[in-house]
Design a protein around this motif. Structure first.
Motif, short mmCIF file in Angstrom:
data_model
loop_
_atom_site.label_atom_id
_atom_site.label_comp_id
_atom_site.label_asym_id
_atom_site.label_seq_id
_atom_site.Cartn_x
_atom_site.Cartn_y
_atom_site.Cartn_z
N ALA A 1 62.33 35.34 68.26
CA ALA A 1 61.31 35.95 67.41
C ALA A 1 59.94 35.94 68.10
O ALA A 1 59.21 36.93 68.06
CB ALA A 1 61.25 35.21 66.08
N ARG A 2 59.60 34.83 68.70
CA ARG A 2 58.30 34.75 69.38
C ARG A 2 58.22 35.77 70.52
O ARG A 2 57.18 36.39 70.74
CB ARG A 2 58.07 33.33 69.91
N ALA B 1 51.00 37.01 62.48
CA ALA B 1 52.33 36.44 62.23
C ALA B 1 52.25 34.93 62.37
O ALA B 1 51.60 34.40 63.28
CB ALA B 1 53.35 37.00 63.21
N ARG B 2 52.90 34.23 61.46
CA ARG B 2 52.94 32.78 61.55
C ARG B 2 54.32 32.28 61.15
O ARG B 2 55.03 32.91 60.37
CB ARG B 2 51.87 32.13 60.68
N PHE B 3 54.68 31.15 61.74
CA PHE B 3 55.97 30.52 61.47
C PHE B 3 55.76 29.31 60.56
O PHE B 3 54.81 28.55 60.75
CB PHE B 3 56.61 30.05 62.78
N ILE B 4 56.66 29.17 59.60
CA ILE B 4 56.72 27.94 58.84
C ILE B 4 58.17 27.48 58.83
O ILE B 4 59.09 28.25 59.12
CB ILE B 4 56.18 28.10 57.40
N SER B 5 58.37 26.22 58.52
CA SER B 5 59.72 25.67 58.51
C SER B 5 60.06 25.16 57.12
O SER B 5 59.22 24.55 56.45
CB SER B 5 59.80 24.51 59.52
N ILE C 1 67.41 38.97 65.21
CA ILE C 1 66.05 38.97 64.71
C ILE C 1 65.11 39.85 65.54
O ILE C 1 64.18 40.46 64.99
CB ILE C 1 65.51 37.53 64.61
N ALA C 2 65.34 39.96 66.85
CA ALA C 2 64.47 40.79 67.68
C ALA C 2 64.57 42.26 67.28
O ALA C 2 63.57 43.00 67.33
CB ALA C 2 64.81 40.61 69.16
N ARG C 3 65.75 42.71 66.88
CA ARG C 3 65.92 44.11 66.46
C ARG C 3 65.13 44.39 65.19
O ARG C 3 64.49 45.45 65.05
CB ARG C 3 67.40 44.41 66.23
N THR C 4 65.19 43.45 64.26
CA THR C 4 64.44 43.63 63.02
C THR C 4 62.95 43.67 63.30
O THR C 4 62.23 44.55 62.80
CB THR C 4 64.78 42.50 62.04
N LEU C 5 62.46 42.75 64.09
CA LEU C 5 61.04 42.72 64.40
C LEU C 5 60.62 43.95 65.19
O LEU C 5 59.50 44.47 65.01
CB LEU C 5 60.70 41.44 65.18
N ALA C 6 61.48 44.46 66.04
CA ALA C 6 61.17 45.69 66.78
C ALA C 6 60.98 46.85 65.82
O ALA C 6 60.13 47.72 66.05
CB ALA C 6 62.28 45.99 67.78
N SER C 7 61.76 46.88 64.74
CA SER C 7 61.58 47.97 63.76
C SER C 7 60.27 47.80 63.00
O SER C 7 59.62 48.80 62.65
CB SER C 7 62.77 48.02 62.80
N LEU C 8 59.84 46.58 62.76
CA LEU C 8 58.53 46.37 62.13
C LEU C 8 57.40 46.79 63.06
O LEU C 8 56.34 47.24 62.59
CB LEU C 8 58.37 44.91 61.72
N ALA C 9 57.60 46.66 64.34
CA ALA C 9 56.57 47.04 65.31
C ALA C 9 56.31 48.54 65.31
O ALA C 9 55.28 48.98 65.82
CB ALA C 9 56.97 46.57 66.70
N THR C 10 57.23 49.32 64.74
CA THR C 10 57.05 50.78 64.72
C THR C 10 56.39 51.27 63.43
O THR C 10 56.21 52.50 63.27
CB THR C 10 58.40 51.49 64.86
N GLN C 11 56.04 50.38 62.52
CA GLN C 11 55.51 50.81 61.22
C GLN C 11 54.20 51.58 61.38
O GLN C 11 53.30 51.18 62.12
CB GLN C 11 55.29 49.61 60.31
#
Length: 258
Positions: free
Chosen positions: A47-48, A59-63, A15-25
């Motif tokens: 993720a956090r 960004a927010r988390f839901i369960s 998940i960190a890799r995916t979020l890192a790619s979103l950080a480059t948008q």
């Protein structure tokens, strides 16, 4: 403008890799909803930690405690408050222009029901897979030629179609079924520059996909019979072979991350 919904179950290694790619948008007019579908590993913590580098993104988390990706997708998309909502996967890399391309596509075609990106192998831009998928999108523009890792919807049209609904469709291939449901309300958009790079970690897809004959039937049958194809023909076959949506959680079929 856009809410990105990321559903995950035990994705600590990815998940960190995916979020890192979103950080480059380059276009950051989006918010994130991360839906934890009952993870038992360190996915939430990973993720956090990754989100610390995205302070300008809400960004927010839901369960969602009910097991099955379709339940998580419903929870995440129902919580979106923007005109458009996109679904992504926790093991997929998104190029820096992904959200910019997506929002530009919707700006040009406000009548569209959804926009779908191509899933490519690493270094696959303009390769065989890219060309093949672009051909299918051109030849069969009212069909889905990709997965839930690269789908975006007009939120109002998605809700009007019934959205992700396990009562209507409790099986795998919820990404193709939802496109069948929503496409009645407007065109499907494709663009050569809307693509991403899903991981190729599932070593056995037999329990979570369709047979070659079913795939060919989906391509060649007319749009007018797609409801019968999904809800009579395909649903019956999936029921008999146990292809429930919860089967997507089976990580025994995955090649583990490095």
């Amino acid at each position: 403008m856009l809410t990105i919904v990321l559903c995950f179950y035990n994705e600590e290694q990815w998940i960190a890799r995916t979020l890192a790619s979103l950080a480059t948008q380059t276009d950051r007019r989006f918010s994130l909803i991360l839906v934890d579908n009952g993870s038992t590993d360190g996915s939430v913590a990973a993720a956090r930690s990754a989100l610390k580098g995205m302070a300008d993104i809400d960004a927010r988390f839901i369960s969602e405690p009910v097991a099955g990706k379709i339940h998580a997708l419903r929870a995440g998309t129902m919580a979106a408050g923007t005109r458009y909502v996109a679904t992504i996967d926790a093991d997929t890399i998104y190029p820096p222009h992904y959200t910019a391309t997506l929002l530009a596509m919707f700006a040009r075609r406000p009548d569209a029901s959804c926009a779908i990106g191509f899933g490519l192998p690493p270094n696959g831009v303009d390769g065989w897979t890219h060309r093949k998928l672009r051909f299918f999108a051109w030849a069969l523009p009212r069909k889905c030629h990709s997965g839930g890792y690269a789908q975006a919807f007009d939120t109002a049209r998605l809700m009007a179609s019934g959205g992700f609904d396990a009562k209507r469709w409790p099986y795998v291939l919820e990404d193709h079924e939802i496109v069948n449901a929503i496409a009645k309300s407007g065109p499907i958009l494709y663009h050569r520059d809307l693509y991403c790079f899903p991981s190729d970690r599932r070593s056995d897809r037999s329990a979570v996909g369709w047979t070659l004959a079913e795939r060919i039937a989906y391509k060649v049958l007319p749009v007018a019979v797609m409801d019968r194809f999904f809800y009579s023909f395909l649903a019956g076959r999936f029921l008999r072979r146990g292809a429930a949506n919860v089967a997507l959680r089976n990580q025994d079929q995955w090649n583990r991350a490095d």
